[in-house]
Motif scaffolding. Structure first.
Motif, PDB file in Angstrom:
ATOM      1  N   ARG A 226       0.821  -1.212   0.000  1.00  0.00           N
ATOM      2  CA  ARG A 226       0.000   0.000   0.000  1.00  0.00           C
ATOM      3  C   ARG A 226       0.856   1.265   0.000  1.00  0.00           C
ATOM      4  O   ARG A 226       1.879   1.347   0.666  1.00  0.00           O
ATOM      5  CB  ARG A 226      -1.027  -0.006   1.119  1.00  0.00           C
ATOM      6  CG  ARG A 226      -0.501  -0.173   2.506  1.00  0.00           C
ATOM      7  CD  ARG A 226      -1.658  -0.559   3.448  1.00  0.00           C
ATOM      8  NE  ARG A 226      -1.263  -0.521   4.843  1.00  0.00           N
ATOM      9  CZ  ARG A 226      -0.682  -1.533   5.469  1.00  0.00           C
ATOM     10  NH1 ARG A 226      -0.401  -2.651   4.828  1.00  0.00           N
ATOM     11  NH2 ARG A 226      -0.357  -1.423   6.744  1.00  0.00           N
ATOM     12  N   THR A 228       0.382   5.660  -0.221  1.00  0.00           N
ATOM     13  CA  THR A 228      -0.574   6.755  -0.131  1.00  0.00           C
ATOM     14  C   THR A 228      -0.406   7.658  -1.346  1.00  0.00           C
ATOM     15  O   THR A 228       0.682   8.174  -1.602  1.00  0.00           O
ATOM     16  CB  THR A 228      -0.378   7.552   1.170  1.00  0.00           C
ATOM     17  OG1 THR A 228      -0.525   6.659   2.274  1.00  0.00           O
ATOM     18  CG2 THR A 228      -1.404   8.667   1.290  1.00  0.00           C
ATOM     19  N   GLU A 252       6.660   8.432   3.110  1.00  0.00           N
ATOM     20  CA  GLU A 252       6.098   7.198   3.664  1.00  0.00           C
ATOM     21  C   GLU A 252       6.588   5.981   2.877  1.00  0.00           C
ATOM     22  O   GLU A 252       6.965   4.952   3.445  1.00  0.00           O
ATOM     23  CB  GLU A 252       4.570   7.272   3.635  1.00  0.00           C
ATOM     24  CG  GLU A 252       3.895   6.027   4.177  1.00  0.00           C
ATOM     25  CD  GLU A 252       2.389   6.078   3.968  1.00  0.00           C
ATOM     26  OE1 GLU A 252       1.715   6.696   4.819  1.00  0.00           O
ATOM     27  OE2 GLU A 252       1.894   5.530   2.963  1.00  0.00           O
ATOM     28  N   ARG A 255      10.130   5.115   3.715  1.00  0.00           N
ATOM     29  CA  ARG A 255      10.216   4.501   5.044  1.00  0.00           C
ATOM     30  C   ARG A 255       9.711   3.054   5.003  1.00  0.00           C
ATOM     31  O   ARG A 255      10.338   2.132   5.527  1.00  0.00           O
ATOM     32  CB  ARG A 255       9.377   5.302   6.040  1.00  0.00           C
ATOM     33  CG  ARG A 255       9.644   4.940   7.490  1.00  0.00           C
ATOM     34  CD  ARG A 255       8.480   5.347   8.378  1.00  0.00           C
ATOM     35  NE  ARG A 255       7.367   4.441   8.199  1.00  0.00           N
ATOM     36  CZ  ARG A 255       6.121   4.804   7.978  1.00  0.00           C
ATOM     37  NH1 ARG A 255       5.776   6.067   7.914  1.00  0.00           N
ATOM     38  NH2 ARG A 255       5.185   3.896   7.821  1.00  0.00           N
ATOM     39  N   ARG A 256       8.584   2.825   4.333  1.00  0.00           N
ATOM     40  CA  ARG A 256       8.032   1.469   4.269  1.00  0.00           C
ATOM     41  C   ARG A 256       8.964   0.514   3.516  1.00  0.00           C
ATOM     42  O   ARG A 256       9.023  -0.667   3.826  1.00  0.00           O
ATOM     43  CB  ARG A 256       6.641   1.477   3.617  1.00  0.00           C
ATOM     44  CG  ARG A 256       5.563   2.069   4.528  1.00  0.00           C
ATOM     45  CD  ARG A 256       4.178   2.043   3.863  1.00  0.00           C
ATOM     46  NE  ARG A 256       3.707   0.703   3.553  1.00  0.00           N
ATOM     47  CZ  ARG A 256       3.194  -0.144   4.432  1.00  0.00           C
ATOM     48  NH1 ARG A 256       3.061   0.227   5.689  1.00  0.00           N
ATOM     49  NH2 ARG A 256       2.793  -1.345   4.062  1.00  0.00           N
ATOM     50  N   MET A 259      11.417  -1.187   5.831  1.00  0.00           N
ATOM     51  CA  MET A 259      10.816  -1.813   7.017  1.00  0.00           C
ATOM     52  C   MET A 259      11.577  -3.054   7.476  1.00  0.00           C
ATOM     53  O   MET A 259      11.715  -3.320   8.658  1.00  0.00           O
ATOM     54  CB  MET A 259       9.373  -2.181   6.689  1.00  0.00           C
ATOM     55  CG  MET A 259       8.482  -2.341   7.893  1.00  0.00           C
ATOM     56  SD  MET A 259       6.796  -2.858   7.463  1.00  0.00           S
ATOM     57  CE  MET A 259       6.406  -1.882   6.021  1.00  0.00           C
TER      58      MET A 259
ATOM     59  N   GLU B 246      -2.298   3.766   9.823  1.00  0.00           N
ATOM     60  CA  GLU B 246      -2.396   2.411   9.282  1.00  0.00           C
ATOM     61  C   GLU B 246      -1.224   1.999   8.401  1.00  0.00           C
ATOM     62  O   GLU B 246      -1.041   0.821   8.138  1.00  0.00           O
ATOM     63  CB  GLU B 246      -3.692   2.245   8.485  1.00  0.00           C
ATOM     64  CG  GLU B 246      -4.852   1.922   9.375  1.00  0.00           C
ATOM     65  CD  GLU B 246      -6.117   1.691   8.601  1.00  0.00           C
ATOM     66  OE1 GLU B 246      -6.889   0.821   9.008  1.00  0.00           O
ATOM     67  OE2 GLU B 246      -6.360   2.384   7.582  1.00  0.00           O
ATOM     68  N   ASN B 247      -0.450   2.979   7.943  1.00  0.00           N
ATOM     69  CA  ASN B 247       0.694   2.626   7.100  1.00  0.00           C
ATOM     70  C   ASN B 247       2.015   2.672   7.856  1.00  0.00           C
ATOM     71  O   ASN B 247       3.085   2.638   7.257  1.00  0.00           O
ATOM     72  CB  ASN B 247       0.745   3.531   5.865  1.00  0.00           C
ATOM     73  CG  ASN B 247      -0.414   3.238   4.919  1.00  0.00           C
ATOM     74  OD1 ASN B 247      -1.084   2.217   5.050  1.00  0.00           O
ATOM     75  ND2 ASN B 247      -0.650   4.131   3.984  1.00  0.00           N
ATOM     76  N   LEU B 248       1.940   2.742   9.191  1.00  0.00           N
ATOM     77  CA  LEU B 248       3.168   2.701   9.985  1.00  0.00           C
ATOM     78  C   LEU B 248       3.811   1.321   9.881  1.00  0.00           C
ATOM     79  O   LEU B 248       3.131   0.322   9.608  1.00  0.00           O
ATOM     80  CB  LEU B 248       2.847   2.989  11.463  1.00  0.00           C
ATOM     81  CG  LEU B 248       2.408   4.416  11.789  1.00  0.00           C
ATOM     82  CD1 LEU B 248       1.934   4.490  13.235  1.00  0.00           C
ATOM     83  CD2 LEU B 248       3.561   5.390  11.559  1.00  0.00           C
ATOM     84  N   ASP B 249       5.125   1.251  10.124  1.00  0.00           N
ATOM     85  CA  ASP B 249       5.790  -0.045  10.203  1.00  0.00           C
ATOM     86  C   ASP B 249       5.227  -0.781  11.417  1.00  0.00           C
ATOM     87  O   ASP B 249       5.131  -0.201  12.501  1.00  0.00           O
ATOM     88  CB  ASP B 249       7.301   0.142  10.395  1.00  0.00           C
ATOM     89  CG  ASP B 249       7.973   0.760   9.173  1.00  0.00           C
ATOM     90  OD1 ASP B 249       7.249   1.093   8.212  1.00  0.00           O
ATOM     91  OD2 ASP B 249       9.197   0.915   9.193  1.00  0.00           O
ATOM     92  N   VAL B 251       2.240  -2.449  11.115  1.00  0.00           N
ATOM     93  CA  VAL B 251       0.806  -2.655  10.868  1.00  0.00           C
ATOM     94  C   VAL B 251       0.667  -3.621   9.691  1.00  0.00           C
ATOM     95  O   VAL B 251       1.232  -3.386   8.616  1.00  0.00           O
ATOM     96  CB  VAL B 251       0.069  -1.339  10.534  1.00  0.00           C
ATOM     97  CG1 VAL B 251      -1.428  -1.602  10.333  1.00  0.00           C
ATOM     98  CG2 VAL B 251       0.300  -0.310  11.621  1.00  0.00           C
ATOM     99  N   TYR B 252      -0.042  -4.698   9.912  1.00  0.00           N
ATOM    100  CA  TYR B 252      -0.261  -5.706   8.871  1.00  0.00           C
ATOM    101  C   TYR B 252      -1.756  -5.893   8.639  1.00  0.00           C
ATOM    102  O   TYR B 252      -2.550  -5.768   9.575  1.00  0.00           O
ATOM    103  CB  TYR B 252       0.212  -7.079   9.343  1.00  0.00           C
ATOM    104  CG  TYR B 252       1.674  -7.280   9.563  1.00  0.00           C
ATOM    105  CD1 TYR B 252       2.495  -7.673   8.520  1.00  0.00           C
ATOM    106  CD2 TYR B 252       2.231  -7.151  10.829  1.00  0.00           C
ATOM    107  CE1 TYR B 252       3.841  -7.920   8.726  1.00  0.00           C
ATOM    108  CE2 TYR B 252       3.579  -7.395  11.048  1.00  0.00           C
ATOM    109  CZ  TYR B 252       4.379  -7.775   9.992  1.00  0.00           C
ATOM    110  OH  TYR B 252       5.703  -8.019  10.200  1.00  0.00           O
ATOM    111  N   GLY B 349       8.279   6.264  12.735  1.00  0.00           N
ATOM    112  CA  GLY B 349       7.456   5.546  11.770  1.00  0.00           C
ATOM    113  C   GLY B 349       7.055   4.152  12.205  1.00  0.00           C
ATOM    114  O   GLY B 349       6.519   3.390  11.415  1.00  0.00           O
TER     115      GLY B 349
END
Lengths: 278, 467
Positions: A226, A228, A252, A255-256, A259, B246-249, B251-252, B349
């Motif tokens: 996902r 944004t 974002e 950063r993702r 992870m 909801e898009n933080l590290d 969260v699944y 994050g």
């Protein structure tokens, strides 16, 4: 199993593979991607389709070795096979029919510009390609992309080839010189695509980027990818991977993308300690 | 007639203290003695209502009769006539809402443990090696899209009729939710593989790594000579709450979390390549079967604490009671009437907490369940570092957007008639792609009905097997 028909070293860590995958080749379009699993019990990784040949039933992928999986893939030789190749996935790029387009590629992101350049040239669109790398040795596919572009511009960080600087510096030069640019398509590291989007934002030039988030299934099931876009959650695997660069939340996305950095390093360390078994 | 034992026999299970940290199967199955004794509880009704409760109409009375006569092989043959996945169904069907609910004994006593007996029969036969001679159907070709419960059942049923069936699966392994969703400790993957082999032995050809809709398309399949196509593409994209964070590290979606662990074997990382990260304290939002699977899996991959966060009360929970009980035994905490508001960022994050609101039950809503309403000023923070959302899914858009003339409902599900026929000639559908997230056995029932409809419709056109 998907047989490797041809392998070519683009740089020491960047490898090009032509893979037999007729199901993928027959419907692949510019902008789409694949999911690859190198071997059991491997992870599923997304790779952008760098090129395809429908009549030969082949697809081309370009891999940059950064972790365990990409190194395992990079170590495969002609005649060997990749365990799983799934695709084409995602939506095709909506390319313009006319006008003047600038393609911007960074690192191994240059490769997926090839089918776009070809499709644009076939339509009679004027194509300027801008590619960049740290130094001359790391510039890839200049000749191939150049053959499909009206103009080819190169930038390197150290100035060993083309203009000294970044691809965004070249792009800014063009815009500052009053060049007419109807659309920009940028593919490469997230940070580069972000910079390109910022460069074109003031002039409001439509800018498409190809995001490359972490994926698991890649077919619209897990939601790991996902992103944004314009304040909305979108799934790169079925809604993308190409989005409006001015609307993507790059901070974002970057950063993702990091992870699992700790796990990636651990996997690499354990694998190297075991002698990098194939 | 001997007196009926009022209570069903208990199936042995792994000690909760042990099993909460391992992936071995929780329920250990009946021994021959227990199975025999449980089978004896069946009174062999003249009119077996239990069978009406089964979406695939397993001949329950007959197979239990054969067990009473000490003929488990015969019992298996009887089940396989209508159900190609008995070892799966014996484990994951909600029998308490289906066959067992209609058991005559249930009026006074506990119903016969039909599911446990089905599992016993299937396991015994598998351990003995199911000797089925491979078959080579010669009939017309039918394509089945999706290798989950609906597709496998449709494929098995069609092959049984004599069609040459090709099953297209998008993932690298066939089985669908049985492989990626339901955890090893509830449904061992070797069992799924064995049942898939049983379906292959019927002559079904399986093609993995093929995403129908992308390549090939349904139209291409029809042009290539498949007389009909069944779409069993399953549940699609996970739903999110659309709350901040909801898009933080950390969260699944439950789909991602379970796929990493079950399909990709992340619990064996780094020997296996796919990682999964659970922190010390995990909150799973939702209270269906998928939520129970996720929260119990979180414990097994190393969470110190795992909790269910659910905005309604225990009475509205959709998980099977057995799954809820198993979760409680394993130390899962339950926070009912607790509604997530936002997921909090630790500044880098990553998840540092889940802000929730306490709810109380108000008037019933359209679903008949009491609507939870917030208690003013009850905001508080649950200190968790991982949040898993188990809120159901919306349909996968890949097939429907690639097939012109395929009618879909407003929410995206494929529209069919009661037999599974879609708005497109020769195209049928069933399972979660039509109904939205439901159960394995309902999908199997839909796959079976569609297979029968395909057979009937092809016969009407003179294209059926032997037609």
């Amino acid at each position: 199993m998907f047989k490797i028909l041809h392998k070519r070293l683009l740089t020491g860590v960047t490898k090009l593979f032509v893979v037999e995958a007729p199901l993928v080749a027959r419907r692949a379009q510019p902008g789409q991607f694949l999911i690859v699993r190198v071997r059991e019990p491997g992870e599923r990784i997304p790779l952008t389709i760098a090129d395809y040949d429908r009549s030969a039933g082949t697809v081309t992928i370009v891999v940059q070795e950064v972790g365990k999986t990409t190194r395992l893939l990079g170590a495969l030789e002609e005649g060997e096979a990749i365990l799983d190749v799934v695709g084409p996935l995602g939506r095709p790029a909506e390319l313009p029919e006319t006008g003047r387009v600038v393609l911007v590629g960074g690192g191994f992101g240059v490769a997926p510009l090839l089918p776009k350049a070809r499709a644009l040239k076939e339509r009679g669109v004027h194509v300027t390609s801008v590619i960049g790398a740290r130094n001359a040795d790391l510039v890839i596919l200049e000749e191939e992309l150049g053959a499909r572009s009206d103009r080819m511009l190169v930038a390197t960080d150290d100035g060993s080839r083309g203009r000294k600087g970044l691809v965004t510096d070249v792009l800014r030069d063009l815009l500052d010189a009053g060049e007419v640019v109807d659309e920009v398509i940028a593919i490469g590291p997230m940070i580069m695509m972000q910079a390109v989007a910022e460069a074109t934002r003031p002039a409001g030039i439509r800018t498409l980027v190809s995001v490359n988030p972490i994926m698991v299934d890649g077919t619209g099931m897990c939601g790991a990818c996902r992103v944004t876009v314009g304040g909305q959650t979108r799934f790169a695997c079925v809604d993308g991977p190409i989005f409006d660069g001015h609307a993507v939340d790059f901070a974002e996305a970057i950063r993702r993308g990091r992870m699992y950095r700790a796990e990636e390093q651990e996997a690499l360390r354990v694998w190297e300690a075991a002698g990098c078994p194939r | 007639m001997p007196k009926i034992r009022p209570e069903r026999l208990t199936m042995p299970v792994q000690d909760p203290k042990e099993r909460r940290r391992n992936f071995r199967e929780v329920a250990l199955g009946f021994t021959p003695e227990l199975a025999r004794e449980e089978a004896e509880r069946c009174i062999q009704c003249k009119n077996p209502f239990c069978e009406d409760g089964c979406p695939v109409h397993v001949p329950i009375r007959e197979f239990i009769d054969l067990l009473q006569r000490d003929d488990p092989q015969g019992a298996l043959a009887a089940i396989l006539r209508t159900n190609a996945l008995p070892a799966v169904c014996g484990r994951v069907c909600p029998q308490e809402d289906q066959c067992e609910k209609l058991c005559v004994l249930a009026k006074r006593y506990q119903p016969v443990a039909i599911g446990r007996l089905e599992r016993y029969v299937a396991d015994l036969a598998r351990d003995a090696g199911r000797a089925v001679a491979p078959r080579r159907p010669r009939g017309p070709r039918v394509a089945v899209v999706g290798g989950g419960p609906a597709g496998l059942t449709a494929a098995g049923t069609l092959a049984g009729f004599g069609y040459r069936v090709t099953l297209f699966e998008a993932l690298h392994t066939v089985g669908g939710v049985l492989m990626y969703g339901i955890p090893e400790f509830r449904l061992p993957k070797d069992i799924v593989r064995a049942e898939v082999e049983g379906i292959q032995a019927l002559g079904v050809e399986i093609r993995t790594d093929a995403v129908v809709g992308q390549s090939p398309t349904v139209d291409e399949l029809l042009e290539e000579g498949y007389e009909a196509v069944f779409l069993g593409t399953g549940a699609g994209l996970p739903r999110f709450l659309h709350i901040p964070g909801e898009n933080l590290d950390g969260v699944y979606s439950a789909n991602e979390f379970l796929t990493r662990v079950n399909l990709m074997g992340a619990w064996r990382f780094p020997e296996w390549d796919t990682p999964v990260r659970v922190g010390r304290r995990v909150a799973v939002i939702g209270a269906g079967n998928t939520a129970m699977d996720a929260v119990r899996t979180a414990l097994r991959v190393g969470a110190e604490e795992a909790m269910i966060v659910y905005r309604r009360s225990p009475a509205e929970m959709t998980a099977r009671h057995e799954e809820y009980e198993h979760a409680v035994e394993e130390g899962v905490q339950f926070r009912f009437l607790t509604n997530p508001q936002r997921i909090l960022d630790d500044g880098e994050g990553r998840v540092r907490g889940l802000e929730v609101l306490t709810m109380e039950l108000g008037e019933p809503d359209r679903s008949g369940r009491c609507r939870p309403v917030p208690v003013a000023g009850s905001e508080h923070v649950l200190a968790v570092d991982t949040v898993i959302l188990a809120l159901g899914t919306s349909p996968n858009p890949v097939v429907s957007r690639s097939l012109e003339g395929l009618e879909v409902a407003e929410w995206g599900g494929i529209r069919t008639d009661e037999h599974g026929a879609t708005s497109r000639l020769r195209v049928y559908a069933g399972g979660d792609a039509v109904t939205g997230a439901a159960t394995v056995i309902l999908a199997m029932g839909a796959g079976k009905r569609a297979a029968q409809a395909i057979h009937r419709d092809l016969a009407q056109r003179g294209e059926a097997v032997g037609g």
